[in-house]
Motif scaffolding. Structure first.
Motif, PDB file in Angstrom:
ATOM      1  N   GLY A  11     -30.793  -5.301 131.207  1.00 19.40           N
ATOM      2  CA  GLY A  11     -31.145  -4.156 130.378  1.00 19.40           C
ATOM      3  C   GLY A  11     -32.156  -4.508 129.309  1.00 19.40           C
ATOM      4  O   GLY A  11     -32.823  -5.540 129.370  1.00 19.40           O
ATOM      5  N   CYS A  14     -32.080  -2.377 122.178  1.00 17.26           N
ATOM      6  CA  CYS A  14     -32.468  -1.236 121.353  1.00 17.26           C
ATOM      7  C   CYS A  14     -32.943  -1.752 119.998  1.00 17.26           C
ATOM      8  O   CYS A  14     -32.284  -2.585 119.381  1.00 17.26           O
ATOM      9  CB  CYS A  14     -31.272  -0.291 121.169  1.00 17.26           C
ATOM     10  SG  CYS A  14     -31.581   1.056 120.016  1.00 17.26           S
ATOM     11  N   GLU A  19     -28.223  -3.297 120.546  1.00 18.97           N
ATOM     12  CA  GLU A  19     -27.353  -3.421 121.720  1.00 18.97           C
ATOM     13  C   GLU A  19     -28.203  -3.408 122.981  1.00 18.97           C
ATOM     14  O   GLU A  19     -29.278  -2.819 123.018  1.00 18.97           O
ATOM     15  CB  GLU A  19     -26.350  -2.267 121.744  1.00 18.97           C
ATOM     16  CG  GLU A  19     -25.330  -2.347 120.626  1.00 18.97           C
ATOM     17  CD  GLU A  19     -24.322  -1.217 120.667  1.00 18.97           C
ATOM     18  OE1 GLU A  19     -24.277  -0.482 121.683  1.00 18.97           O
ATOM     19  OE2 GLU A  19     -23.584  -1.061 119.682  1.00 18.97           O
ATOM     20  N   GLN A  20     -27.694  -4.074 123.992  1.00 24.21           N
ATOM     21  CA  GLN A  20     -28.379  -4.127 125.273  1.00 24.21           C
ATOM     22  C   GLN A  20     -28.014  -2.881 126.079  1.00 24.21           C
ATOM     23  O   GLN A  20     -26.839  -2.589 126.281  1.00 24.21           O
ATOM     24  CB  GLN A  20     -27.958  -5.384 126.017  1.00 24.21           C
ATOM     25  CG  GLN A  20     -28.901  -5.774 127.095  1.00 24.21           C
ATOM     26  CD  GLN A  20     -28.619  -7.194 127.561  1.00 24.21           C
ATOM     27  OE1 GLN A  20     -27.643  -7.811 127.173  1.00 24.21           O
ATOM     28  NE2 GLN A  20     -29.479  -7.689 128.406  1.00 24.21           N
ATOM     29  N   LYS A  21     -29.022  -2.141 126.499  1.00 31.70           N
ATOM     30  CA  LYS A  21     -28.809  -0.888 127.223  1.00 31.70           C
ATOM     31  C   LYS A  21     -29.682  -0.862 128.466  1.00 31.70           C
ATOM     32  O   LYS A  21     -30.764  -1.438 128.497  1.00 31.70           O
ATOM     33  CB  LYS A  21     -29.187   0.316 126.345  1.00 31.70           C
ATOM     34  CG  LYS A  21     -28.474   0.383 125.021  1.00 31.70           C
ATOM     35  CD  LYS A  21     -27.025   0.754 125.188  1.00 31.70           C
ATOM     36  CE  LYS A  21     -26.351   0.809 123.836  1.00 31.70           C
ATOM     37  NZ  LYS A  21     -25.388   1.835 123.701  1.00 31.70           N
ATOM     38  N   LYS A  22     -29.214  -0.153 129.480  1.00 28.43           N
ATOM     39  CA  LYS A  22     -30.000  -0.004 130.702  1.00 28.43           C
ATOM     40  C   LYS A  22     -30.976   1.153 130.585  1.00 28.43           C
ATOM     41  O   LYS A  22     -32.049   1.128 131.175  1.00 28.43           O
ATOM     42  CB  LYS A  22     -29.088   0.194 131.908  1.00 28.43           C
ATOM     43  CG  LYS A  22     -28.361  -1.062 132.305  1.00 28.43           C
ATOM     44  CD  LYS A  22     -27.587  -0.877 133.577  1.00 28.43           C
ATOM     45  CE  LYS A  22     -26.910  -2.198 133.940  1.00 28.43           C
ATOM     46  NZ  LYS A  22     -26.249  -2.138 135.217  1.00 28.43           N
ATOM     47  N   LYS A  23     -30.607   2.198 129.828  1.00 23.63           N
ATOM     48  CA  LYS A  23     -31.475   3.363 129.676  1.00 23.63           C
ATOM     49  C   LYS A  23     -32.017   3.403 128.246  1.00 23.63           C
ATOM     50  O   LYS A  23     -31.252   3.581 127.302  1.00 23.63           O
ATOM     51  CB  LYS A  23     -30.719   4.645 129.989  1.00 23.63           C
ATOM     52  CG  LYS A  23     -30.324   4.770 131.456  1.00 23.63           C
ATOM     53  CD  LYS A  23     -29.614   6.055 131.732  1.00 23.63           C
ATOM     54  CE  LYS A  23     -30.649   7.149 131.897  1.00 23.63           C
ATOM     55  NZ  LYS A  23     -30.060   8.458 132.222  1.00 23.63           N
ATOM     56  N   VAL A  24     -33.313   3.218 128.137  1.00 24.75           N
ATOM     57  CA  VAL A  24     -33.979   3.232 126.835  1.00 24.75           C
ATOM     58  C   VAL A  24     -35.311   3.965 126.965  1.00 24.75           C
ATOM     59  O   VAL A  24     -35.782   4.231 128.068  1.00 24.75           O
ATOM     60  CB  VAL A  24     -34.239   1.798 126.321  1.00 24.75           C
ATOM     61  CG1 VAL A  24     -32.950   1.060 126.029  1.00 24.75           C
ATOM     62  CG2 VAL A  24     -35.094   1.010 127.292  1.00 24.75           C
ATOM     63  N   CYS A  59     -32.367   3.156 122.437  1.00 23.77           N
ATOM     64  CA  CYS A  59     -31.387   3.694 123.386  1.00 23.77           C
ATOM     65  C   CYS A  59     -31.130   5.182 123.133  1.00 23.77           C
ATOM     66  O   CYS A  59     -31.450   5.710 122.065  1.00 23.77           O
ATOM     67  CB  CYS A  59     -30.086   2.898 123.320  1.00 23.77           C
ATOM     68  SG  CYS A  59     -29.116   3.139 121.826  1.00 23.77           S
ATOM     69  N   GLU A  60     -30.549   5.834 124.126  1.00 20.86           N
ATOM     70  CA  GLU A  60     -30.284   7.276 124.046  1.00 20.86           C
ATOM     71  C   GLU A  60     -29.334   7.627 122.905  1.00 20.86           C
ATOM     72  O   GLU A  60     -29.514   8.638 122.233  1.00 20.86           O
ATOM     73  CB  GLU A  60     -29.721   7.773 125.377  1.00 20.86           C
ATOM     74  CG  GLU A  60     -30.737   7.742 126.493  1.00 20.86           C
ATOM     75  CD  GLU A  60     -30.140   8.131 127.839  1.00 20.86           C
ATOM     76  OE1 GLU A  60     -28.910   7.961 128.048  1.00 20.86           O
ATOM     77  OE2 GLU A  60     -30.902   8.627 128.681  1.00 20.86           O
ATOM     78  N   GLN A  61     -28.318   6.799 122.665  1.00 21.71           N
ATOM     79  CA  GLN A  61     -27.370   7.079 121.587  1.00 21.71           C
ATOM     80  C   GLN A  61     -28.058   7.046 120.227  1.00 21.71           C
ATOM     81  O   GLN A  61     -27.802   7.898 119.372  1.00 21.71           O
ATOM     82  CB  GLN A  61     -26.203   6.081 121.603  1.00 21.71           C
ATOM     83  CG  GLN A  61     -25.290   6.221 122.788  1.00 21.71           C
ATOM     84  CD  GLN A  61     -25.820   5.502 124.045  1.00 21.71           C
ATOM     85  OE1 GLN A  61     -26.782   4.747 123.985  1.00 21.71           O
ATOM     86  NE2 GLN A  61     -25.187   5.746 125.164  1.00 21.71           N
ATOM     87  N   CYS A  62     -28.937   6.089 120.022  1.00 22.18           N
ATOM     88  CA  CYS A  62     -29.656   6.012 118.746  1.00 22.18           C
ATOM     89  C   CYS A  62     -30.634   7.172 118.603  1.00 22.18           C
ATOM     90  O   CYS A  62     -30.826   7.684 117.496  1.00 22.18           O
ATOM     91  CB  CYS A  62     -30.372   4.668 118.611  1.00 22.18           C
ATOM     92  SG  CYS A  62     -29.241   3.311 118.196  1.00 22.18           S
TER      93      CYS A  62
END
Length: 117
Positions: A11, A14, A19-24, A59-62
């Protein structure tokens, strides 16, 4: 240089939460421009330089949290402007029709009788 398969497996980091994310979303992509990410990030106590060696992805959450914060800041700025202009319309404690807050109860006037308003 690492392999593409390894990048997908591990991943991306962010920039905001680390954090390590796959979708950014990359900060300099068309989608980031469409979402005005850089404008919204300017509200944060960080600086981002296109050529620094820090992550350029979010990342999407951020992004969701950033959107909420941005909307709150816009609401606060708008409210502040309305309240400041509200005070400009008053010379004797009365709220004229032209006032943007006409008809809204002002707690600062709670002690006044209704004939004084």
């Amino acid at each position: 240089m690492g392999s593409y398969a390894k990048a997908i497996m591990t991943g991306f980091i962010c920039r905001l939460c680390s954090e390590q994310k796959k979708k950014v979303i990359h900060l300099y992509s068309g989608k980031a421009r469409k979402l005005a990410l850089m404008e919204k990030i300017k509200l944060l106590p960080i600086t981002i330089d296109k050529y620094d060696n820090l992550p350029k992805t979010v990342c999407e959450q951020c992004i969701e949290r950033l959107e909420i914060q941005y909307n709150l800041v816009l609401k606060i700025k708008k409210s502040n402007a309305i309240q400041r202009s509200h005070r400009l319309f008053h010379s004797n404690g009365r709220c004229p029709v032209e006032c943007p807050l006409h008809g809204i109860h002002d707690p600062n006037w709670a002690g006044l009788d209704s004939d004084e308003l």
